[in-house]
Scaffold this active site. Structure first.
Site, PDB file in Angstrom:
ATOM      1  N   SER A 242      49.259  24.188 -31.835  1.00  0.00           N
ATOM      2  CA  SER A 242      50.287  25.168 -31.485  1.00  0.00           C
ATOM      3  C   SER A 242      51.382  25.179 -32.550  1.00  0.00           C
ATOM      4  O   SER A 242      51.302  25.934 -33.514  1.00  0.00           O
ATOM      5  CB  SER A 242      50.847  24.867 -30.100  1.00  0.00           C
ATOM      6  OG  SER A 242      51.758  25.858 -29.712  1.00  0.00           O
ATOM      7  N   ARG A 243      52.392  24.340 -32.401  1.00  0.00           N
ATOM      8  CA  ARG A 243      53.466  24.214 -33.387  1.00  0.00           C
ATOM      9  C   ARG A 243      53.897  22.760 -33.438  1.00  0.00           C
ATOM     10  O   ARG A 243      54.049  22.099 -32.409  1.00  0.00           O
ATOM     11  CB  ARG A 243      54.665  25.099 -33.021  1.00  0.00           C
ATOM     12  CG  ARG A 243      54.398  26.603 -33.118  1.00  0.00           C
ATOM     13  CD  ARG A 243      54.130  27.052 -34.544  1.00  0.00           C
ATOM     14  NE  ARG A 243      53.924  28.490 -34.643  1.00  0.00           N
ATOM     15  CZ  ARG A 243      52.738  29.091 -34.515  1.00  0.00           C
ATOM     16  NH1 ARG A 243      51.658  28.361 -34.245  1.00  0.00           N
ATOM     17  NH2 ARG A 243      52.634  30.394 -34.650  1.00  0.00           N
ATOM     18  N   GLU A 272      55.606  21.979 -43.232  1.00  0.00           N
ATOM     19  CA  GLU A 272      54.333  22.443 -43.788  1.00  0.00           C
ATOM     20  C   GLU A 272      54.569  23.076 -45.156  1.00  0.00           C
ATOM     21  O   GLU A 272      55.500  23.869 -45.304  1.00  0.00           O
ATOM     22  CB  GLU A 272      53.677  23.456 -42.844  1.00  0.00           C
ATOM     23  CG  GLU A 272      53.307  22.867 -41.492  1.00  0.00           C
ATOM     24  CD  GLU A 272      52.636  23.852 -40.552  1.00  0.00           C
ATOM     25  OE1 GLU A 272      52.314  24.980 -40.988  1.00  0.00           O
ATOM     26  OE2 GLU A 272      52.445  23.515 -39.369  1.00  0.00           O
ATOM     27  N   HIS A 291      46.911  23.615 -41.024  1.00  0.00           N
ATOM     28  CA  HIS A 291      47.211  24.851 -40.283  1.00  0.00           C
ATOM     29  C   HIS A 291      46.073  25.857 -40.463  1.00  0.00           C
ATOM     30  O   HIS A 291      46.257  26.975 -40.937  1.00  0.00           O
ATOM     31  CB  HIS A 291      48.541  25.448 -40.733  1.00  0.00           C
ATOM     32  CG  HIS A 291      49.197  26.252 -39.634  1.00  0.00           C
ATOM     33  ND1 HIS A 291      50.558  26.333 -39.464  1.00  0.00           N
ATOM     34  CD2 HIS A 291      48.664  27.024 -38.645  1.00  0.00           C
ATOM     35  CE1 HIS A 291      50.840  27.112 -38.427  1.00  0.00           C
ATOM     36  NE2 HIS A 291      49.711  27.541 -37.910  1.00  0.00           N
TER      37      HIS A 291
END
Length: 329
Positions: A242-243, A272, A291
């Site tokens: 998700s995050r 990131e 990611h």
């Protein structure tokens, strides 16, 4: 808006890591009407970004790869349009763009299936120790590493939305028990996905696998911290596609280093790209991805096609999918 007669419209595509932008049909259409600069590498300094954006009239952003706040906007004095893939814009200062009269266009969300598939890939990679066995097959004759089956386990899904619902439904095929929690989740919606609605505390205590699919909002930032990780079963695994900031990175590192958790599968992080010196890179009980949840060929091509379509429509004077249309009035 009409194209200039003497100067070509300038388009800059940022952070096209995979080199997909030029592969979509809309690229050729746009190239016939504008000069396109595609940046494959991340621009790490303001000087680099300033050189790239100096004459840009439109910028294409691939989701949240590029922070674009007031500082970045100030480096693009000729900017008229930001075409953003997807609809999530935590990286983008929309009020600043609006103040500078820069239109922002987005594209519809996809089905989320690429993230669903990757989530299951991480679950199986951890349960069956696939990365470890693969590495050791290159170092020894026949690694004797026993994994765990999924059948009969309990899966806890935090966030039963577009992606979480699909995770829960697929879990039925493996004869698992599915628990779910969410701020607005109802018993009826949980049952429709084959899940049982429970509190976050119950989900953490009873799940063998916890997978996160909640959006990043003020109330979900740090949702899983030291207290929540301590509630999880010894040996349980945590999946986050998700995050990153939904999980306290410090607390997760401590739980992994102490062996409190069986492992973690991570596709997202606080920062990131993940710094090379980050301690997560040194742990053997984590599977780390860059990611990749949405970064499938089919999804990337679709997103670039739609985002370039927004630029073409802007050039035609018929802008589409604007989230700040007031800049044009």
């Amino acid at each position: 808006m009409a194209e200039g007669k003497t100067e070509r419209f300038q388009v800059v595509v940022l952070d096209d890591y995979e080199g997909m932008a030029a592969q979509v049909p809309a690229f050729g259409k746009l190239q016939a009407r504008a000069d396109i600069t595609v940046m494959r590498e991340r621009l790490g300094t303001s000087e680099e970004l300033g050189r790239a954006l100096k004459e840009a009239n439109a910028v294409l952003l691939m989701r949240e790869r590029s922070k674009f706040g007031d500082e970045q906007l100030s480096l693009a004095p000729a900017l008229k349009l930001i075409s953003q893939t997807g609809q999530a814009i935590p990286h983008l200062d929309l009020p600043a763009a609006t103040r500078r009269r820069v239109a922002v266009a987005v594209t519809p969300n996809d089905s989320g299936i690429s993230t669903v598939e990757l989530t299951w890939g991480l679950i199986f990679a951890l349960l069956r120790h696939i990365p470890e066995v693969d590495r050791r097959m290159r170092q020894e004759s026949w690694p004797a590493v026993a994994g765990n089956t999924l059948e009969g386990k309990t899966i806890g899904v935090i966030g039963l939305g577009r992606i979480g619902r699909q995770i829960a439904r697929i879990a039925q095929a493996f004869r698992t028990r599915v628990l779910a929690t969410g701020k607005t989740l109802t018993d009826e919606r949980a049952r429709e996905a084959g899940a049982e609605r429970v509190s976050l505390t119950t989900l953490l205590k009873e799940s063998d696998i916890v997978t996160l699919h909640a959006p990043l909002r003020p109330e979900t930032r740090g949702l899983i911290g030291e207290k929540e990780l301590a509630l999880m079963k010894p040996g349980a695994i945590l999946i986050n596609t998700s995050r990153g900031p939904i999980v306290s990175e410090k607390a997760l590192l401590q739980a992994l280093e102490k062996g409190r958790l069986g492992g973690a599968g991570l596709d997202v992080y606080d920062e990131e790209p993940l710094p090379m010196e980050h301690p997560l890179r040194r742990l053997n009980n984590v599977v780390l991805l860059s990611h990749r949840g949405y970064a499938a060929v089919e999804i990337l091509r679709e997103r670039y096609e739609l985002a370039m379509g927004n630029i073409l429509n802007f050039l035609d004077g018929k802008p589409t999918n604007l989230i700040n249309p007031e800049v044009l009035t």
